[in-house]
Design an enzyme around this catalytic site. Structure first.
Site, PDB file in Angstrom:
ATOM      1  N   HIS B 184       0.870  -1.171   0.000  1.00  0.00           N
ATOM      2  CA  HIS B 184       0.000   0.000   0.000  1.00  0.00           C
ATOM      3  C   HIS B 184       0.907   1.221   0.000  1.00  0.00           C
ATOM      4  O   HIS B 184       1.696   1.402   0.925  1.00  0.00           O
ATOM      5  CB  HIS B 184      -0.916   0.009   1.226  1.00  0.00           C
ATOM      6  CG  HIS B 184      -1.867   1.159   1.219  1.00  0.00           C
ATOM      7  ND1 HIS B 184      -3.184   1.026   0.842  1.00  0.00           N
ATOM      8  CD2 HIS B 184      -1.690   2.467   1.518  1.00  0.00           C
ATOM      9  CE1 HIS B 184      -3.777   2.209   0.919  1.00  0.00           C
ATOM     10  NE2 HIS B 184      -2.897   3.097   1.331  1.00  0.00           N
ATOM     11  N   CYS B 185       0.828   2.017  -1.044  1.00  0.00           N
ATOM     12  CA  CYS B 185       1.735   3.148  -1.185  1.00  0.00           C
ATOM     13  C   CYS B 185       1.054   4.437  -0.739  1.00  0.00           C
ATOM     14  O   CYS B 185       0.109   4.891  -1.391  1.00  0.00           O
ATOM     15  CB  CYS B 185       2.174   3.275  -2.644  1.00  0.00           C
ATOM     16  SG  CYS B 185       3.425   4.553  -2.873  1.00  0.00           S
ATOM     17  N   PRO B 186       1.499   5.044   0.362  1.00  0.00           N
ATOM     18  CA  PRO B 186       0.857   6.297   0.791  1.00  0.00           C
ATOM     19  C   PRO B 186       1.144   7.461  -0.164  1.00  0.00           C
ATOM     20  O   PRO B 186       0.323   8.356  -0.307  1.00  0.00           O
ATOM     21  CB  PRO B 186       1.463   6.564   2.174  1.00  0.00           C
ATOM     22  CG  PRO B 186       2.695   5.742   2.231  1.00  0.00           C
ATOM     23  CD  PRO B 186       2.552   4.621   1.272  1.00  0.00           C
ATOM     24  N   GLY B 189      -1.361   7.052  -2.635  1.00  0.00           N
ATOM     25  CA  GLY B 189      -2.688   7.085  -2.017  1.00  0.00           C
ATOM     26  C   GLY B 189      -3.548   5.897  -2.365  1.00  0.00           C
ATOM     27  O   GLY B 189      -4.775   5.989  -2.379  1.00  0.00           O
TER      28      GLY B 189
END
Lengths: 167, 392
Positions: B184-186, B189
């Site tokens: 999950h890449c912040p 997003g």
């Protein structure tokens, strides 16, 4: 598909990310079994022995033994498997499509469908054809796996009026 | 601020009026599936855009890229175009557009979310698991499957009520099972999974080229100017710009180039970040341990990851919900249960959507028009839920 088919015309829903494609068709199953209750639902699970490609198990479920010929069921599943393999096939055509898409910043898919989407339409029409010719006359209904997230092939078993309720 | 808030209020009034009329007339506006999506995702543009829950860092990413590139085009390009070649701003412009395009594509598309099991499926699986527990000694809720000679354990997902297919992982932030889950890449997003991995990879690759490009030409600019006027006066001409640009680019270069290199390795060996971190296919685990998903050559792995067929979204977010169709197990309990069990998730969607619609006017030039928070604001009113969800 859904329980709604007892009450509504048979509806096939195929969607791809920017486009929604619907086609309505009145099914012969509706004429024969307007209020037919559902006796059981059979779920044909995915077969992961070849990896993550979409393949379904050809093992014949026990619940269908009295309803349909084993060979016919296996033929249907094998044909579905071959269609899904065709959709996910890596080859010159898919690479060409991928490169073209990358070069046009993926805007080319606003005008044309991906190869995968074309094959999904073929699968939808194949399932309808099988339902009309083979499964509906035997009181069965195949659900397009795309409606179940490509997890299962759901086969709805309707109660057979000729043998009475309670199988 | 005001247009956004007004938009929210207008939507509330109009939907209350229309829903009351509808419940009286017995007609319904069909809902789209994204409006009752059980995961913790945000949807915009009437379901066309799908993002993860925390989008603040995504805006930061955009701001960093746009501001740094903007400063480069505004202050360095005129000098470089005149003294060297106009191809420099042209190439820079192309790189910038490509980076932004790939960023939006990675952020806004469905990463490969698996829809949750229908109630019938869940019941069928539960009954099967129940039988197995009685007969076998294997740990409950796992299945073993042999893929290309390697034994892979499939775990049962209690949230989605399915046995997770190989390479699928449940993202706790988005509360979804995602196919070929990478991470999950912040910054983006969103989750990075089967359907948007190539966009993510092209984004970081093109961003590394862009940062190296900007870094190199900013240095070139300083060198050329200092050869003309002297180093100190060159810095005096633009006292604040150079250090900030150089600093941002310097740190970005190392981190982003490193990340691109890491993902190039992952693509070549056909692994996900998830698998690599866990060391699932490393030879340290055992002699016969190998990656069963890898193709015969590195080139095939790369082609498959980047140019392979793009599977369609399985969740059909813009489709209409049919009355009496099997919803997910959580929602099938009836309208009361739906409101009771999901108030938190949907209330948060509502408040976030309203909040975002008030902040979005400044960003409209970048992002497409936000849907007028019309559907989400229904949740604030409570009673309108029943008008929409009552079957027939």
């Amino acid at each position: 598909m859904s329980i709604a088919h007892s009450f509504f015309p048979y509806k096939i829903l195929v969607s791809s990310s920017p486009f929604l494609f619907e086609c309505w068709t009145t099914h012969s199953l509706q004429d024969l079994r307007q209020q037919a209750p559902i006796a059981a639902k059979v779920f044909v699970q995915r077969d992961y022995t070849s990896g993550t490609i979409c393949q379904f198990q050809t093992k014949f479920p026990a619940t269908l033994e009295t309803r349909i010929d084993k060979q016919q069921f296996e033929d249907t599943i094998r044909k579905l498997n071959s269609l899904y393999a065709e959709a996910e096939k890596l080859g010159g055509r898919s690479y060409l499509e991928g490169c073209l898409a990358c070069l046009t910043a993926y805007t080319v898919f606003l005008c044309m469908e991906t190869h995968y989407e074309k094959v999904l339409k073929k699968i939808a029409s194949y399932i309808q054809d099988q339902n009309d010719k083979i499964y509906a006359p035997r009181g069965l209904l195949l659900t397009d796996p795309i409606e179940r997230g490509l997890r299962v092939v759901e086969i709805t078993v309707f109660e057979d009026r000729s043998t009475g309720p309670g199988r | 601020m005001d247009p956004g808030m007004t938009e929210c209020q207008y939507s509330q009034i109009s939907t209350v009026a229309s829903s009351l009329m509808e419940s009286q007339l017995g007609k319904k506006i069909p809902k789209r599936k994204w409006q009752t999506f059980p995961g913790r995702n945000k949807f915009y543009c009437n379901g066309r855009i799908m993002m993860g829950r925390q989008t603040g860092v995504f805006y930061l990413t955009m701001v960093l890229i746009v501001v740094t590139s903007g400063l480069f085009f505004a202050f360095d390009c005129p000098f470089l175009a005149s003294s060297l070649t106009p191809a420099i701003p042209a190439i820079g412009g192309f790189l910038f557009l490509f980076v932004m395009g790939m960023l939006f594509r990675a952020s806004f598309s469905d990463p490969g979310v698996l829809p949750r099991a229908t109630p019938d499926e869940a019941a069928h699986l539960e009954s099967q698991i129940g039988d197995d527990d009685i007969n076998s000694r294997s740990p409950p809720r796992t299945q073993e499957v042999v893929i290309n000679g390697q034994t892979v354990k499939l775990k049962y997902c209690f949230t989605c009520k399915i046995f997770r297919p190989p390479r699928v992982s449940h993202c706790s932030l988005c509360d979804n099972c995602v196919e070929r889950f990478d991470h999950h890449c912040p910054w983006v997003g969103n989750c990075v999974g089967k359907r948007n991995y190539r966009f993510f990879y092209l984004f970081i690759l093109s961003l590394s080229f862009l940062t190296i490009f900007i870094f190199a030409f900013v240095i070139t600019h300083i060198v050329l100017r200092s050869s003309q006027t002297g180093f100190l006066s060159a810095l005096k001409d633009s006292p604040a710009r150079y250090p900030s640009k150089v600093v941002v680019c310097f740190f970005s270069v190392w981190s982003i180039v490193g990340l691109s290199g890491f993902h190039t390795y992952l693509i070549g060996s056909n692994q996900t970040t998830n698998e690599d971190i866990k060391g699932l296919w490393s030879s340290k685990r055992g002699k016969g341990n190998y990656n069963p998903y890898s193709y015969s050559s590195v080139i095939t792995n790369c082609c498959a990851a980047l140019c392979g067929p793009l599977p369609p979204s399985l969740i059909d977010r813009r489709g209409f919900i049919q009355p009496d169709t099997p919803q997910t197990a959580i929602q099938s309990n009836g309208t009361t249960a739906y409101v009771a069990s999901q108030p938190q998730a949907h209330m948060e969607v509502t408040s976030d959507s309203c909040f975002h619609s008030s902040l979005w006017p400044p960003y409209l030039f970048v992002l497409p028009t936000v849907v007028s928070a019309k559907p989400p604001t229904l949740r604030l009113l409570g009673q309108t839920e029943n008008g929409y969800l009552d079957p027939l």
